[in-house]
Design a protein around this motif. Sequence first.
Motif, PDB file in Angstrom:
ATOM      1  N   MET A   1       0.803  -1.143   0.087  1.00  0.00           N
ATOM      2  CA  MET A   1       0.170   0.057  -0.131  1.00  0.00           C
ATOM      3  C   MET A   1       0.937   1.087  -0.069  1.00  0.00           C
ATOM      4  SD  MET A   1      -2.711   1.148   2.812  1.00  0.00           S
ATOM      5  CE  MET A   1      -3.372  -0.643   3.093  1.00  0.00           C
ATOM      6  N   ASP A   2       0.530   2.164  -1.003  1.00  0.00           N
ATOM      7  CA  ASP A   2       1.457   3.210  -0.907  1.00  0.00           C
ATOM      8  C   ASP A   2       0.906   4.282   0.100  1.00  0.00           C
ATOM      9  OD1 ASP A   2      -0.877   4.352  -1.806  1.00  0.00           O
ATOM     10  OD2 ASP A   2       0.051   5.146  -3.816  1.00  0.00           O
ATOM     11  N   GLN A   3       1.866   5.213   0.468  1.00  0.00           N
ATOM     12  CA  GLN A   3       1.568   6.335   1.673  1.00  0.00           C
ATOM     13  C   GLN A   3       0.187   7.040   1.488  1.00  0.00           C
ATOM     14  OE1 GLN A   3       4.936   8.932   2.249  1.00  0.00           O
ATOM     15  NE2 GLN A   3       4.368   8.977   4.268  1.00  0.00           N
ATOM     16  N   ILE A   4       0.047   7.376   0.088  1.00  0.00           N
ATOM     17  CA  ILE A   4      -1.201   8.523  -0.204  1.00  0.00           C
ATOM     18  C   ILE A   4      -2.363   7.622   0.254  1.00  0.00           C
ATOM     19  CG2 ILE A   4      -1.390   7.817  -2.712  1.00  0.00           C
ATOM     20  CD1 ILE A   4      -2.244  10.810  -2.666  1.00  0.00           C
ATOM     21  N   ALA A   6      -2.406   4.858   2.191  1.00  0.00           N
ATOM     22  CA  ALA A   6      -2.732   4.738   3.852  1.00  0.00           C
ATOM     23  C   ALA A   6      -2.952   5.733   4.549  1.00  0.00           C
ATOM     24  CB  ALA A   6      -1.159   4.043   4.170  1.00  0.00           C
ATOM     25  N   PHE A   7      -2.448   7.178   4.004  1.00  0.00           N
ATOM     26  CA  PHE A   7      -2.879   8.378   4.699  1.00  0.00           C
ATOM     27  C   PHE A   7      -4.255   8.823   4.752  1.00  0.00           C
ATOM     28  CE2 PHE A   7      -2.699  12.646   6.263  1.00  0.00           C
ATOM     29  CZ  PHE A   7      -1.777  12.443   7.302  1.00  0.00           C
ATOM     30  N   SER A   8      -4.727   8.221   3.288  1.00  0.00           N
ATOM     31  CA  SER A   8      -6.179   8.590   2.979  1.00  0.00           C
ATOM     32  C   SER A   8      -7.265   7.719   3.732  1.00  0.00           C
ATOM     33  CB  SER A   8      -6.504   8.371   1.457  1.00  0.00           C
ATOM     34  OG  SER A   8      -7.770   8.694   0.971  1.00  0.00           O
ATOM     35  N   GLN A   9      -6.566   6.394   3.979  1.00  0.00           N
ATOM     36  CA  GLN A   9      -7.454   5.479   4.791  1.00  0.00           C
ATOM     37  C   GLN A   9      -7.581   5.968   6.370  1.00  0.00           C
ATOM     38  OE1 GLN A   9      -5.820   1.707   3.973  1.00  0.00           O
ATOM     39  NE2 GLN A   9      -7.245   1.578   2.014  1.00  0.00           N
ATOM     40  N   GLN A  60      -0.486   7.930  14.222  1.00  0.00           N
ATOM     41  CA  GLN A  60       0.203   7.126  13.146  1.00  0.00           C
ATOM     42  C   GLN A  60       0.209   8.424  11.662  1.00  0.00           C
ATOM     43  OE1 GLN A  60       1.041   4.180  12.318  1.00  0.00           O
ATOM     44  NE2 GLN A  60       1.923   5.255  10.276  1.00  0.00           N
ATOM     45  N   GLN A  61      -0.705   9.472  12.034  1.00  0.00           N
ATOM     46  CA  GLN A  61      -0.780  10.415  11.010  1.00  0.00           C
ATOM     47  C   GLN A  61       0.587  11.333  11.196  1.00  0.00           C
ATOM     48  OE1 GLN A  61      -4.593  11.951  11.529  1.00  0.00           O
ATOM     49  NE2 GLN A  61      -5.477  10.450  10.645  1.00  0.00           N
ATOM     50  N   LYS A  62       0.747  11.541  12.498  1.00  0.00           N
ATOM     51  CA  LYS A  62       1.977  12.319  12.957  1.00  0.00           C
ATOM     52  C   LYS A  62       3.190  11.706  12.447  1.00  0.00           C
ATOM     53  CE  LYS A  62       3.873  14.668  16.890  1.00  0.00           C
ATOM     54  NZ  LYS A  62       4.550  14.452  18.077  1.00  0.00           N
ATOM     55  N   HIS A  63       3.333  10.362  12.726  1.00  0.00           N
ATOM     56  CA  HIS A  63       4.446   9.595  12.192  1.00  0.00           C
ATOM     57  C   HIS A  63       4.769   9.901  10.732  1.00  0.00           C
ATOM     58  CE1 HIS A  63       7.592   6.642  12.038  1.00  0.00           C
ATOM     59  NE2 HIS A  63       6.666   6.050  11.050  1.00  0.00           N
ATOM     60  N   TRP A  64       3.734   9.741  10.079  1.00  0.00           N
ATOM     61  CA  TRP A  64       3.780   9.918   8.546  1.00  0.00           C
ATOM     62  C   TRP A  64       4.206  11.229   8.006  1.00  0.00           C
ATOM     63  CZ3 TRP A  64      -1.462   7.125   7.929  1.00  0.00           C
ATOM     64  CH2 TRP A  64      -1.112   5.625   7.871  1.00  0.00           C
ATOM     65  N   HIS A  82       0.525  18.735  -0.097  1.00  0.00           N
ATOM     66  CA  HIS A  82       0.882  19.234  -1.578  1.00  0.00           C
ATOM     67  C   HIS A  82       1.893  18.212  -2.012  1.00  0.00           C
ATOM     68  CE1 HIS A  82       1.247  21.939  -4.652  1.00  0.00           C
ATOM     69  NE2 HIS A  82       2.764  22.029  -4.334  1.00  0.00           N
ATOM     70  N   ALA A  83       2.957  17.751  -1.532  1.00  0.00           N
ATOM     71  CA  ALA A  83       4.032  16.961  -1.820  1.00  0.00           C
ATOM     72  C   ALA A  83       3.459  15.529  -2.299  1.00  0.00           C
ATOM     73  CB  ALA A  83       5.135  16.624  -0.987  1.00  0.00           C
ATOM     74  N   LEU A  84       2.501  15.073  -1.346  1.00  0.00           N
ATOM     75  CA  LEU A  84       1.992  14.006  -1.719  1.00  0.00           C
ATOM     76  C   LEU A  84       0.888  13.708  -2.530  1.00  0.00           C
ATOM     77  CD1 LEU A  84       2.595  10.930  -0.287  1.00  0.00           C
ATOM     78  CD2 LEU A  84       0.733  11.627   1.251  1.00  0.00           C
TER      79      LEU A  84
END
Length: 158
Positions: A1-4, A6-9, A60-64, A82-84
């Motif tokens: 799973m890519d970072q975007i 995972a973060f979106s979920q 978890q969000q803070k870690h990312w 913006h970067a992601l």
Amino acid sequence: MDQITAFSQSIEQSLQFMQELEKLLLQETEILASRHIDRLQSILTEKQLLIERLEQETTQQKHWVESANHAFTPAGIELFFHALDPSNDLSNRWSTLRATIDRCNRLNESNGRLIERGRKRVAMSLRLLSGDDGQSTTYDPYGRKTSPTHQSRTISRA
């Protein structure tokens, strides 16, 4: 799973938790207003569980965000988004989450005020029952304040 993804979920999970918390806070408002305090404990237990889950997601969000060398602040999160995700989908979902958090904060503060008013009402009732009318002031024929303590009577003496 890519970072975007995972973060979106994670944002979606947080949003779901916040929406559940908002419903619980509304139920808490009804319970406080109706004074059916016996139903309050189950709401408090559910709120605590949701808050713990939210804390886990936020950690978890803070870690990312920090792993991408951004501060976990509004400005740092915007840079991270913006970067992601240049399409701003994450930023839009984050804004929805923030709006829900703000509503929950307002509800929580309102419930706190309801609790405080109830506490003051009970305290005043207890003072009146014991013969201490608290902050009321009476005046003598000359317009001077008189102390209510020597004039107070309990219900048993009234």
